[in-house]
Design an enzyme around this catalytic site. Structure first.
Site, mmCIF file in Angstrom:
data_model
loop_
_atom_site.group_PDB
_atom_site.id
_atom_site.type_symbol
_atom_site.label_atom_id
_atom_site.label_comp_id
_atom_site.label_asym_id
_atom_site.label_seq_id
_atom_site.Cartn_x
_atom_site.Cartn_y
_atom_site.Cartn_z
ATOM 1 N N LYS A 17 2.578 3.933 8.112
ATOM 2 C CA LYS A 17 2.740 3.562 9.509
ATOM 3 C C LYS A 17 4.215 3.546 9.927
ATOM 4 C CE LYS A 17 1.319 -0.576 10.395
ATOM 5 N NZ LYS A 17 2.373 -1.454 10.943
ATOM 6 N N ARG A 93 -2.158 -8.293 16.180
ATOM 7 C CA ARG A 93 -2.799 -8.424 14.888
ATOM 8 C C ARG A 93 -4.203 -9.003 15.005
ATOM 9 N NH1 ARG A 93 0.018 -7.340 10.451
ATOM 10 N NH2 ARG A 93 2.216 -7.778 10.642
ATOM 11 N N ARG A 130 5.435 2.403 -5.836
ATOM 12 C CA ARG A 130 6.596 2.102 -4.986
ATOM 13 C C ARG A 130 7.685 1.366 -5.782
ATOM 14 N NH1 ARG A 130 5.890 -1.404 0.462
ATOM 15 N NH2 ARG A 130 5.163 -2.987 -0.992
ATOM 16 N N ARG A 162 8.606 -4.240 -7.009
ATOM 17 C CA ARG A 162 8.531 -5.596 -6.474
ATOM 18 C C ARG A 162 7.515 -6.416 -7.265
ATOM 19 N NH1 ARG A 162 7.731 -5.442 -0.070
ATOM 20 N NH2 ARG A 162 6.052 -6.771 -0.815
ATOM 21 N N ARG A 173 -3.735 -8.307 -0.505
ATOM 22 C CA ARG A 173 -3.130 -8.065 0.813
ATOM 23 C C ARG A 173 -3.991 -7.110 1.639
ATOM 24 N NH1 ARG A 173 1.824 -7.529 -2.130
ATOM 25 N NH2 ARG A 173 2.075 -5.350 -1.582
#
Ligand SMILES: [Zn+2]
Length: 226
Positions: A17, A93, A130, A162, A173
């Site tokens: 996005k 949201r 990532r 991370r 998530r």
């Protein structure tokens, strides 16, 4: 190409996005407005709602929908957005926020809300590969590493995975996003404002599909852009 569009881009983490918002913002010459940037700018500039948001955040509470919409309203009232439009990223949201957004944009309603769709297994793979610079936050991946070792090209910082990019945390998530956003997607579909766009493929390919969906909507005259 006619510049100007009023858009909302929805999509899960890892759907690409952020990248597509930047590309669309260049294509249509409209500002890319992300919730985080907008909130920080309002607080920094001390706008009416920025001051309210700061008081609430300083006391450790979450900013309410009313205050967040106030901040969006202040931002959309500026010259660049009034004349050309915008791409909203990360807002709304919830259905409650979408209803408030519809009120403040009643005279110049949204052209289109786009759901950028990428299958769960692809998103999981992208997020698991990532890697992020601990100093400047630049994004890399196992497939697109820095030039020399795991040292950031921009700043020389350490590039690492991370701690919250474990498969379990990522799945959690994604589940949360699904729960929050499914009603919002249905709400926009009911109002004939939603387009689902396939987010697989190169950035150029995805931008091409997005532009096609947006231009189709604008040509149909459902909501003339100024
Ligand atoms: Zn860096």
């Amino acid at each position: 190409m006619i510049p100007g569009a009023r858009l909302v881009l929805l999509g899960r983490q890892g759907a690409g996005k952020g990248t597509q918002c930047v590309r669309l913002s260049r294509h249509y010459v409209v500002p890319h407005i992300s919730t985080g940037d907008m909130l920080r700018a309002a607080v920094r500039e001390g706008t009416e709602f920025g001051r309210k948001a700061k008081d609430i955040m300083d006391s450790g509470d979450l900013v309410s929908d009313e205050i967040m919409v106030g901040i969006v309203d202040e931002r959309l009232d500026r010259d660049d957005t009034r004349h050309r439009g915008y791409i909203l990223d990360g807002f709304p949201r919830t259905v409650g926020q979408a209803e408030l957004l519809a009120k403040i944009t009643a005279t110049d309603p949204l052209d289109l809300v786009i759901d950028l769709v990428v299958p769960t297994d692809v998103v999981l793979e992208r997020l698991a590969s990532r890697r992020v610079c601990t100093d400047c936050g630049a994004n890399y991946s196992v497939d697109t590493p820095p030039k020399y070792g795991w040292v950031c090209d921009n700043c020389g910082g350490d590039v690492v995975q991370r701690a919250d990019d474990t498969p379990e945390a990522i799945q959690k998530r994604l589940d949360l996003y699904e729960r929050e956003t499914a009603p919002l997607i249905a709400w926009y579909a009911d109002r004939d404002l939603l387009a689902e766009v396939d987010g697989l493929g190169s950035a150029e390919e995805v931008t091409g599909r997005l532009v096609e969906a947006i231009d189709l909507r604008r040509r149909s005259g459902a909501s003339p852009s100024s």
